[in-house]
Design a protein around this motif. Structure first.
Motif, short mmCIF file in Angstrom:
data_model
loop_
_atom_site.label_atom_id
_atom_site.label_comp_id
_atom_site.label_asym_id
_atom_site.label_seq_id
_atom_site.Cartn_x
_atom_site.Cartn_y
_atom_site.Cartn_z
N ASN B 18 8.78 5.54 -1.04
CA ASN B 18 9.06 7.12 -2.35
C ASN B 18 10.25 6.82 -2.90
O ASN B 18 10.67 7.06 -4.39
N TRP B 107 12.51 8.11 -7.97
CA TRP B 107 10.81 7.59 -9.08
C TRP B 107 11.61 7.10 -10.79
O TRP B 107 10.11 6.64 -11.29
N VAL B 108 12.19 7.96 -10.86
CA VAL B 108 12.57 7.85 -12.48
C VAL B 108 13.53 6.29 -13.17
O VAL B 108 13.70 5.98 -14.19
N HIS B 109 14.35 5.57 -11.26
CA HIS B 109 14.96 4.37 -11.59
C HIS B 109 14.50 3.90 -10.66
O HIS B 109 15.54 2.48 -10.09
N ILE B 110 13.22 3.30 -10.69
CA ILE B 110 12.77 2.72 -9.50
C ILE B 110 13.07 0.76 -10.14
O ILE B 110 13.15 0.01 -9.53
N ALA B 115 21.69 1.47 -8.88
CA ALA B 115 21.82 2.62 -10.46
C ALA B 115 21.38 4.04 -9.12
O ALA B 115 22.02 5.37 -9.02
#
Lengths: 663, 198
Positions: B18, B107-110, B115
């Motif tokens: 994750n 989770w928001v920059h998979i 970055a």
């Protein structure tokens, strides 16, 4: 009802009002006014000898004015406490020349004209608010003819007319000629789901929400009629029938099987015949798309529920919040549905939202269980996030006490402010208000927050968007964006505070001075603020900052404000995308110029907008998409600002002079 | 100044894939260990699981840590878990800080691991900076008066009163009208069982 009247652990205080509440969780002091009944409650046997001799006749409120009572009366036969009372405003008095007849009639001599209101002081650990609802007054929706036609009645009047304990002892008759109606119509959603948002800002014509109980109440009423008078012709006009609960659909199907007609569409007009008292309803049947005319002997308006007026007083006494529909707001809509934002205060029944008997009972038991947790603890702990005043730095101005949403700060002129830590919820808006740095938020200190800002902006500051996010909504909204795997640009750096009200203007000023291209202050929507209305202070401070930045030649848009609820992951991602565009537009030169421009400048704490005493013509400007619109700005109207184009909540109020200055 | 000489331990959580799926947790651990006042940085597969918590307690004792930073998920999820854990290790639970590198980062920059890793480093850096200024806090204890005020004697108020009274608590039931019962008393029958309301 009877059980609660005789339970040894319940002290019943009817005909009484809560006048004041002070203290905090576990230790509330309550002042209750027991209004004089003029009949000794414990002595009266409700024999009823007094009432027949009373010469004063008044409409009976319990029977919805469909019968009468005397000035000395019992509200209804099964009343608890089972005792008469005198309405002293109606009574002629005990002077034998004027009246005094009841005194003579009362064998037990329990009438006391010298009785006075009694003030009772109570010490309690917890409080449950169960102030209930009222029914909507259909007068403004007069296309249904409630005020002009006698045979248009409300649901509560229906209840009394069909009740064996009612004015007609259950013989169902219509008011105009006391005959049994054979054709009866029901109109649903009277006062509910009737107002389009914005169509009537004064709320004069109904409410936008569903009142939850009226569909099933009408289904029940139709079955009662079919049971008592099988031949009755019944038509129900509805928008949707919401039979969602256990056993509800069965009941609805039974009603249909009994021959009750359900027509989708509400009457546009009801016309009465003065000769016969009959009513004609004109309605568009939206299933068939045809205009129809229906004739009735009696029309029942299924009235919606509205918040009870008195709930507003209780709300103020206990520092509770309400949702936009006016009902009390729970601490969390899913996970803490009977807790209020004030610790130790719980909500049950229709005070929270319109609900039926089963749901009220369920919620009441839940509130009792929640209250029991506190009552069973010998001692309770308070999370160590409360405010502490440094008496050496306090300048005794009292601003902190003024902004505290929980009245947790005591202050008197010339005295150092004092925080009652048990009542403090830790929002930090007092610390943000204090210009003397005299208030420390335990665990959210200025030092800690400055350390975070420094850490984030130490390197490559131009690449970062500095975001202040409140624990309950916007930080949680960002969590939701994560859980939903919504992708957005990786430039945001969050600093969590308990409330956006904690964001001291100095933090924003400092961040821009440290080279932050864009700063976001984010919090809960107005209706969701976990600290009642602490985020109104956020708006006031941001207004001042915008004005101050502009004054020093810094683009005010570089300070962004927005509200994002815990559920609005999508909105969070959208904010992040929009802010990234704004960030990319800030050049090294601009950021450097800002550092220079703000150096040594005083942090602004008040703006012209918040000094307005009356409604003022203004231009609203969206600080995100630059959309502008003209309006009348009124500080007294506590409304969330929102851009109609991009739905951003960071909207600046430009008084007309300011606007021309800018262009 | 911080009240003592900070000895900070950073625990970087993989959360399976994750976090480790888009954040280079090895690089993050090394980055964290090089931050000022950080004595040790440890990488775990699941920091919230029992072995992860045991590791925290062991390292706190071994390295005499006086601040703990866990870089994992949202504090809204596991802050209570780790506060209890550091308390078991003998530290004041307010000497714990969380860096949210999952919900707010991995989770928001998979699609952008480099970055994401850079952002995670910043998040940990800010958490460590804050941890330096954490103070032990004592939670205030308050007595509770065993009595309840119920405002409103309708069906909800009556039910709450009976439940609490049956459980042995003193209840004051305040009703503004001369009788309790509320709106329900005015109803004839109630759905869905069609029985009497009073």
């Amino acid at each position: 009802m009877m059980d609660s009247g005789r339970h040894p652990n319940i002290e019943l205080m009817a005909h009484s009002e809560v006048e004041d509440v002070s203290g905090y969780v576990g230790n509330f002091q309550v002042r209750v006014r027991k209004k004089a009944r003029y009949v000794v409650e414990g002595e009266c046997t409700a024999c009823g000898d007094c009432a027949p001799v009373c010469p004063i006749v008044r409409p009976d409120e319990f029977q919805m004015g469909l019968s009468t009572r005397r000035a000395i009366y019992i509200p209804f036969p099964q009343a608890v406490p089972s005792a008469y009372l005198i309405n002293m405003e109606e009574c002629l008095g005990d002077n034998p020349i004027a009246c005094g007849k009841c005194l003579e009639a009362c064998d037990k001599k329990c009438i006391d004209f010298d009785m006075r209101d009694e003030i009772v002081e109570l010490q309690v650990g917890v409080i449950i608010v169960a102030t209930g609802m009222e029914v909507y007054d259909p007068t403004p929706l007069d296309e249904y003819g409630y005020t002009s036609h006698e045979n248009v009645i409300s649901t509560l009047e229906f209840e009394r007319l069909i009740s064996a304990g009612g004015p007609t002892e259950g013989h169902f008759v219509r008011p105009s000629d006391v005959t049994r109606p054979k054709r009866i119509g029901f109109v649903q959603c009277v006062g509910s789901r009737t107002a389009l948002s914005g169509s009537n800002p004064d709320g004069s014509k109904g409410n936008p929400y569903c009142s939850n109980i009226c569909c099933m109440n009408t289904v029940k009423d139709s079955l009662l009629l079919k049971d008592h008078y099988p031949g009755t012709d019944i038509t129900v006009f509805y928008i949707d029938i919401r039979a969602f609960g256990k056993g509800f659909e069965d009941l609805f199907m039974r009603s249909k099987a009994e021959g009750v007609k359900y027509i989708r569409g509400l009457p546009g007009e009801v016309v009465g015949d003065p000769e016969t008292g009959n009513l004609t309803a004109y309605v568009e049947n939206t299933t068939t798309g045809r205009l129809e005319t229906h004739e009735f002997d009696l029309l029942v308006l299924s009235l919606g529920a509205i918040p009870r007026k008195e709930t507003g007083l209780v709300r103020q006494l206990l520092s509770l919040s309400r949702t936009s529909d006016g009902f009390l707001m729970e601490a969390h809509p899913k996970l803490r549905p009977v807790d209020s934002p004030t610790r130790g205060v719980y909500i049950a029944g229709c005070a929270e939202s319109p609900k039926d008997v089963k749901d009220s009972v369920t919620q009441a038991s839940a509130a009792a269980a929640r209250a029991g947790i506190l009552l069973n603890s010998p001692r309770i702990t308070v999370e160590a996030i409360t405010a502490v005043v440094d008496p050496d730095l306090c300048k005794k101005c009292g601003l902190c006490a003024k902004v505290c949403p929980f009245s947790a700060i005591t202050w008197q002129k010339g005295e150092v402010a004092h925080v009652i830590s048990a009542a403090c919820a830790g929002c930090g808006t007092c610390a943000a208000e204090c210009t003397f740095d005299a208030i420390t938020m335990r665990h959210f200190t200025d030092q800690q927050i400055y350390a975070q800002i420094d850490a984030v902006l130490e390197q490559d500051s131009l690449e970062k968007i500095l975001c202040f996010a409140c624990n309950w909504c916007s930080y949680a909204g960002a969590d939701t964006a994560g859980t939903s795997r919504l992708q957005y640009p990786p430039n945001a750096r969050l600093i969590r505070t308990m409330c956006s009200g904690r964001v001291k203007p100095d933090f924003v000023w400092y961040s821009l001075q440290k080279g932050a291209p864009v700063v976001l202050v984010s919090g809960c929507h107005y209706a969701d603020c976990h600290y009642i209305d602490a985020n109104r202070n956020t708006v006031r401070r941001v207004d001042a900052l915008w004005q101050g930045l502009e004054k020093h030649g810094v683009r005010p848009e570089r300070l962004q404000l927005d509200w994002c609820s815990a559920a609005e992951g999508q909105k969070w991602a959208k904010i992040m995308r929009e802010l990234e565009e704004m960030r990319a537009a800030v050049t090294v030169q601009e950021a450097e110029e800002t550092k220079e421009a703000l150096k040594g400048k005083k942090v602004p704490v008040s703006s012209k907008v918040w000094r307005l005493k009356e409604p003022t013509p203004a231009t609203m400007r969206c600080m995100r998409c630059t959309h502008q619109w003209a309006t009348t700005f009124d500080l007294a109207v506590d409304e969330e600002r929102m851009c109609p184009v991009c739905r951003n909540n960071g909207v600046r109020v430009l008084l007309d002079g300011w606007e021309s200055q800018r262009r | 100044m911080p009240i003592d000489d900070p000895r900070i331990g950073v625990f970087v959580c993989d959360c399976g894939t994750n976090i480790a799926g888009s954040v280079d947790t090895d690089a993050l651990r090394a980055y964290a260990e090089a931050l000022p006042d950080v004595v040790v940085a440890v990488r775990n597969r699941y920091t919230c699981a029992d072995p992860g918590q045991q590791e925290i307690r062991r390292v706190v004792a071994e390295q005499k840590l006086n601040r703990v930073v866990v870089a994992s998920c949202s504090p809204r999820l596991h802050e209570p878990t780790f506060r209890d854990c550091v308390a078991q290790a003998g530290l004041n639970k307010y000497l714990f800080e969380m860096a949210n590198i999952r919900e707010h980062c991995s989770w928001v920059h998979i699609q952008d691991p480099s970055a994401a890793t850079k952002k995670a480093q910043d998040i940990v850096k800010a958490a460590v900076a804050r941890a330096r200024w954490l103070y032990p806090q004592e939670e205030e204890q308050l007595p509770v008066t065993d009595a309840t005020l119920i405002i409103g004697g309708g069906v909800a108020g009556i039910q709450a009163a009976l439940d609490l009274a049956d459980a042995g608590h003193q209840v004051y039931l305040v009703e503004q009208e001369p009788s309790i019962g509320g709106i329900m008393a005015q109803l004839d029958k109630t759905y869905p069982t069609m029985d009497c309301s009073i």
